[in-house]
Write a protein that holds these residues in place. Structure first.
Motif, short mmCIF file in Angstrom:
data_model
loop_
_atom_site.label_atom_id
_atom_site.label_comp_id
_atom_site.label_asym_id
_atom_site.label_seq_id
_atom_site.Cartn_x
_atom_site.Cartn_y
_atom_site.Cartn_z
N LEU A 249 4.30 -7.57 2.98
CA LEU A 249 3.63 -6.65 3.90
C LEU A 249 3.38 -5.29 3.26
CD1 LEU A 249 2.58 -6.06 6.81
CD2 LEU A 249 4.87 -5.17 7.31
N VAL A 250 4.38 -4.74 2.61
CA VAL A 250 4.22 -3.40 2.03
C VAL A 250 3.19 -3.43 0.89
CG1 VAL A 250 6.06 -3.49 0.27
CG2 VAL A 250 5.51 -1.33 1.38
N SER A 251 3.12 -4.54 0.15
CA SER A 251 2.13 -4.66 -0.93
C SER A 251 0.72 -4.75 -0.39
CB SER A 251 2.43 -5.91 -1.78
OG SER A 251 3.71 -5.83 -2.35
N LEU A 252 0.53 -5.55 0.66
CA LEU A 252 -0.80 -5.66 1.28
C LEU A 252 -1.22 -4.33 1.89
CD1 LEU A 252 -0.55 -9.18 3.00
CD2 LEU A 252 -1.81 -8.57 0.92
N PHE A 253 -0.26 -3.64 2.47
CA PHE A 253 -0.53 -2.30 3.04
C PHE A 253 -1.03 -1.36 1.95
CE2 PHE A 253 1.02 1.97 4.29
CZ PHE A 253 0.34 2.11 5.49
N GLY A 254 -0.39 -1.41 0.78
CA GLY A 254 -0.80 -0.56 -0.34
C GLY A 254 -2.19 -0.89 -0.85
N ILE A 255 -2.49 -2.17 -0.96
CA ILE A 255 -3.81 -2.60 -1.44
C ILE A 255 -4.91 -2.15 -0.48
CG2 ILE A 255 -5.27 -4.61 -1.88
CD1 ILE A 255 -2.71 -6.01 -2.95
N TYR B 275 -3.20 8.32 -0.90
CA TYR B 275 -2.91 7.91 -2.28
C TYR B 275 -1.43 7.60 -2.46
CZ TYR B 275 -2.19 7.98 -7.29
OH TYR B 275 -1.81 7.64 -8.56
N PHE B 276 -0.56 8.50 -2.04
CA PHE B 276 0.87 8.30 -2.25
C PHE B 276 1.41 7.13 -1.42
CE2 PHE B 276 1.17 12.93 -3.62
CZ PHE B 276 1.29 12.59 -4.96
N LEU B 277 0.90 6.97 -0.21
CA LEU B 277 1.31 5.82 0.59
C LEU B 277 0.90 4.51 -0.09
CD1 LEU B 277 0.56 6.92 4.28
CD2 LEU B 277 2.81 6.41 3.30
N ALA B 278 -0.31 4.51 -0.66
CA ALA B 278 -0.78 3.32 -1.38
C ALA B 278 0.07 3.08 -2.63
CB ALA B 278 -2.25 3.48 -1.75
N PHE B 279 0.28 4.13 -3.40
CA PHE B 279 1.01 3.97 -4.67
C PHE B 279 2.43 3.48 -4.44
CE2 PHE B 279 3.81 5.32 -8.02
CZ PHE B 279 3.14 4.94 -9.17
N PHE B 280 3.15 4.11 -3.53
CA PHE B 280 4.55 3.74 -3.34
C PHE B 280 4.71 2.43 -2.57
CE2 PHE B 280 5.10 8.27 -4.38
CZ PHE B 280 5.98 8.12 -5.44
N SER B 281 3.70 2.04 -1.82
CA SER B 281 3.71 0.70 -1.22
C SER B 281 3.63 -0.35 -2.33
CB SER B 281 2.53 0.53 -0.26
OG SER B 281 2.69 1.32 0.89
N LEU B 282 2.71 -0.13 -3.26
CA LEU B 282 2.56 -1.05 -4.39
C LEU B 282 3.81 -1.05 -5.27
CD1 LEU B 282 -1.11 -0.09 -5.27
CD2 LEU B 282 -0.38 -2.29 -4.33
N ALA B 283 4.36 0.14 -5.51
CA ALA B 283 5.57 0.25 -6.33
C ALA B 283 6.74 -0.47 -5.66
CB ALA B 283 5.90 1.72 -6.56
N ASN B 284 6.85 -0.31 -4.35
CA ASN B 284 7.92 -0.98 -3.60
C ASN B 284 7.79 -2.50 -3.74
OD1 ASN B 284 9.09 -2.34 -1.08
ND2 ASN B 284 9.89 -0.28 -0.85
N GLY B 285 6.58 -3.00 -3.51
CA GLY B 285 6.36 -4.44 -3.63
C GLY B 285 6.63 -4.95 -5.03
N PHE B 286 6.22 -4.17 -6.04
CA PHE B 286 6.44 -4.55 -7.43
C PHE B 286 7.92 -4.63 -7.77
CE2 PHE B 286 7.35 -2.83 -11.70
CZ PHE B 286 6.90 -3.89 -12.47
N TYR C 40 -3.84 0.90 -12.55
CA TYR C 40 -5.14 1.41 -12.11
C TYR C 40 -4.97 2.62 -11.20
CZ TYR C 40 -9.30 1.74 -9.18
OH TYR C 40 -10.39 2.21 -8.49
N SER C 41 -4.00 2.54 -10.28
CA SER C 41 -3.81 3.64 -9.32
C SER C 41 -3.34 4.92 -10.01
CB SER C 41 -2.83 3.22 -8.23
OG SER C 41 -1.52 3.06 -8.74
N ILE C 42 -2.61 4.79 -11.10
CA ILE C 42 -2.18 5.98 -11.84
C ILE C 42 -3.39 6.73 -12.39
CG2 ILE C 42 -0.98 6.77 -13.93
CD1 ILE C 42 1.07 4.55 -13.45
#
Length: 205
Positions: free
Chosen positions: A85-91, A113-124, A159-161
């Motif tokens: 869920l958190v990864s899809l939210f970030g994407i 941006y930060f919500l997207a980045f840390f959602s992706l980071a959390n999922g990763f 990419y997000s960085i």
């Protein structure tokens, strides 16, 4: 649209959104666990995010034995749905970030941006080393699927960085080149710090 902010206030605004996003995305991860638990019969799921360490926990209120009563397949889906869920939210947020009205806005640009980045980071991170993954592997899940998912997220994170430059353009237009360069350095330093602390805490806890 917004009143003119001093350089200090802009930096404080950026810092607020950054810290808020770390805790918020941990909460979204836990909501994923909670939603799947409710789907499988939990009458009332509770999720918490700790402070100062953003460590989340989810349980079924009033039924301590709920998770023990579920089939392994359902337990695995509860494990999976948090990072999923958190990864899809970030994407999804990353797509929204590319809308000009959001990307160029003083407030929306760093927030999205930060919500997207840390959602992706959390999922990763949760996909390569976490109690969720440990539980899945213990239940017979092949970790290779999780690692493949982590690789995909890692590429999106890279990419997000690179698109952090749009946040700088929205927030730091009145800053000098030297100050903007310092913002870049501090952002990369925080990313390294965030990942390092995660792995350190995982080993300790």
């Amino acid at each position: 649209m917004y009143m003119k902010l001093s350089k200090l206030n802009i930096c404080l605004l950026l810092l607020f959104f950054l810290v808020f996003s770390v805790y918020a995305t941990t909460g979204i991860h836990e909501i994923g666990h909670g939603m799947s638990a409710v789907y499988y019969g939990c009458s009332f799921s509770m999720s918490y995010v700790g402070f100062p360490l953003p460590i989340g926990i989810t349980f079924c209120e009033g039924n301590d034995a709920f998770f023990d009563s579920l089939p392994i397949k359902q337990i695995n889906w509860i494990y999976i749905f948090g990072p999923l869920l958190v990864s899809l939210f970030g994407i999804i947020l990353l797509f929204f970030f590319h809308i000009d009205r959001i990307r160029n806005d003083l407030v929306l640009s760093p927030l999205v941006y930060f919500l997207a980045f840390f959602s992706l980071a959390n999922g990763f991170l949760q996909s390569i080393k976490s109690s969720d993954l440990f539980g899945l592997v213990h239940n017979g899940f092949n970790p290779m699927y999780s690692y493949i998912f982590a690789i995909i997220l890692f590429l999106i994170i890279i990419y997000s960085i690179f698109i952090f430059k749009y946040v700088k353009e929205a927030m730091f237009s009145g800053f000098s080149k030297k100050e903007k360069k310092m913002v870049n350095i501090l952002w990369v330093a925080f990313i390294i710090f965030y990942f390092a602390v995660y792995f350190l805490l995982f080993e300790i806890i």
